[in-house]
Enzyme design. Structure first.
Site, PDB file in Angstrom:
ATOM      1  N   ASP A 183       0.833  -1.195   0.000  1.00 11.74           N
ATOM      2  CA  ASP A 183       0.000   0.000   0.000  1.00 11.74           C
ATOM      3  C   ASP A 183       0.871   1.249   0.000  1.00 11.74           C
ATOM      4  OD1 ASP A 183      -1.116  -0.629   3.403  1.00 11.74           O
ATOM      5  OD2 ASP A 183       0.685   0.404   2.724  1.00 11.74           O
ATOM      6  N   LYS A 241      -3.518   3.443  -1.063  1.00  7.17           N
ATOM      7  CA  LYS A 241      -4.788   3.971  -0.567  1.00  7.17           C
ATOM      8  C   LYS A 241      -4.532   5.263   0.184  1.00  7.17           C
ATOM      9  CE  LYS A 241      -6.368   0.173   1.323  1.00  7.17           C
ATOM     10  NZ  LYS A 241      -7.126  -0.721   2.183  1.00  7.17           N
ATOM     11  N   MET A 256      -4.645   8.763  11.679  1.00  6.18           N
ATOM     12  CA  MET A 256      -5.543   9.296  10.647  1.00  6.18           C
ATOM     13  C   MET A 256      -6.367  10.480  11.149  1.00  6.18           C
ATOM     14  SD  MET A 256      -6.839   5.641   9.063  1.00  6.18           S
ATOM     15  CE  MET A 256      -6.946   4.784  10.630  1.00  6.18           C
TER      16      MET A 256
END
Ligand code: SAH
Length: 252
Positions: A37, A59, A171
């Protein structure tokens, strides 16, 4: 029966290739297919052997190259086709890495799956910034939470942050204002110290500090970009005065 390959869900750590496990490095060195990723550092990919083929399933919030079901299907298809697959993920595969979903998909399809842990970014960042997540004088509990928009309002963080506790938010860059608001609404003091660590364990790492109420301005003013972690708690503010005192205690 034809050979079925194994899917290795491998933690690539937070950036610096030195933080890979030996098992991860060995698997990479002999890999035929590496599915990685976007968070995996190019310096880590460079450790793959000469016969490795790379598939990026990068992503990010803005650009979803492959939806999760398609990633699951790709892993299963390649393994059923007889190939071992090194599925390389930033940090640890089982900490906000969707490793659980990929392992379930493999097991459901009868594909052998092995998990190789990695240094999750919270641990890498804490080490690099020299912030002890637990400390006898400041915190005996540490929690990891996801701060992205989806469901942020519904998440119950009550009791996860505050005196004697450290909260690490993954995040959370985009939602920093809502995070600060949510924590203060839960009763956290506006002057609770926080740190933001951007690009931990990479040459461009930044460690920024502020009181909780100043988090939104810090993120905006310093143009903090993902990947970054927010650490909330007194452990982020153990300054040189505290360290100096410890040193003098030792000297006695
Ligand atoms: N499985 C990963 C987490 C994936 S979720 C792990 O264990 O670390 C993606 C989030 O991880 C990012 O939004 C950021 O909050 C954090 N992250 C990953 N790598 C990072 C790094 N090098 N520095 C700071 N934060 C990082």
């Amino acid at each position: 029966m034809d050979k079925i390959g194994t899917v290795y869900l491998v933690g690539a750590g937070p950036g610096d290739p030195d933080l890979l496990t030996l098992r991860a490095a060995r698997l990479l060195a002999r890999a035929e297919l590496v599915v990685h990723d976007g968070l995996v550092d190019p310096a880590v990919l460079a450790l793959a052997g000469p016969k490795a083929r790379f598939v990026s399933v990068a992503k990010s919030r803005a650009r979803h190259t492959l939806p999760q079901v398609a990633i699951n299907a790709l892993l299963v298809r390649e393994a059923l086709g007889g190939r071992d697959v090194v599925r390389l993920k930033g940090g640890d595969p089982f900490v906000f890495g969707r490793g659980g979903e990929e392992a379930e998909a493999c097991r459901a399809a009868g594909v052998p799956v092995e998990v190789v842990p990695g240094v999750t970014s919270a641990l890498g960042a804490a080490a690099a910034a020299q912030i002890a997540l637990t400390h006898r004088e400041a915190a005996s509990v540490v929690s990891f939470v996801a701060g992205q928009c989806k469901g942020l309002a519904e998440q119950n963080w009550a009791g996860l942050a505050g005196q004697g506790r450290t909260l690490v938010i993954y995040m959370g860059v985009k939602t920093a204002p809502q995070i600060a608001e949510k924590l203060m609404a839960d009763g956290l003091a506006p002057d609770m110290p926080i740190a933001v660590i951007e690009n931990a364990c990479r040459p461009e790492m930044r460690v920024l500090r502020a009181p909780l109420a100043g988090l939104p301005d810090l993120v905006e003013g310093e143009r903090v970009k993902s990947p970054a972690l927010i650490i909330i708690g007194e452990v982020t503010a153990r300054d040189d005065a505290a360290v100096g005192q410890l040193v003098s205690e030792f000297a006695q």
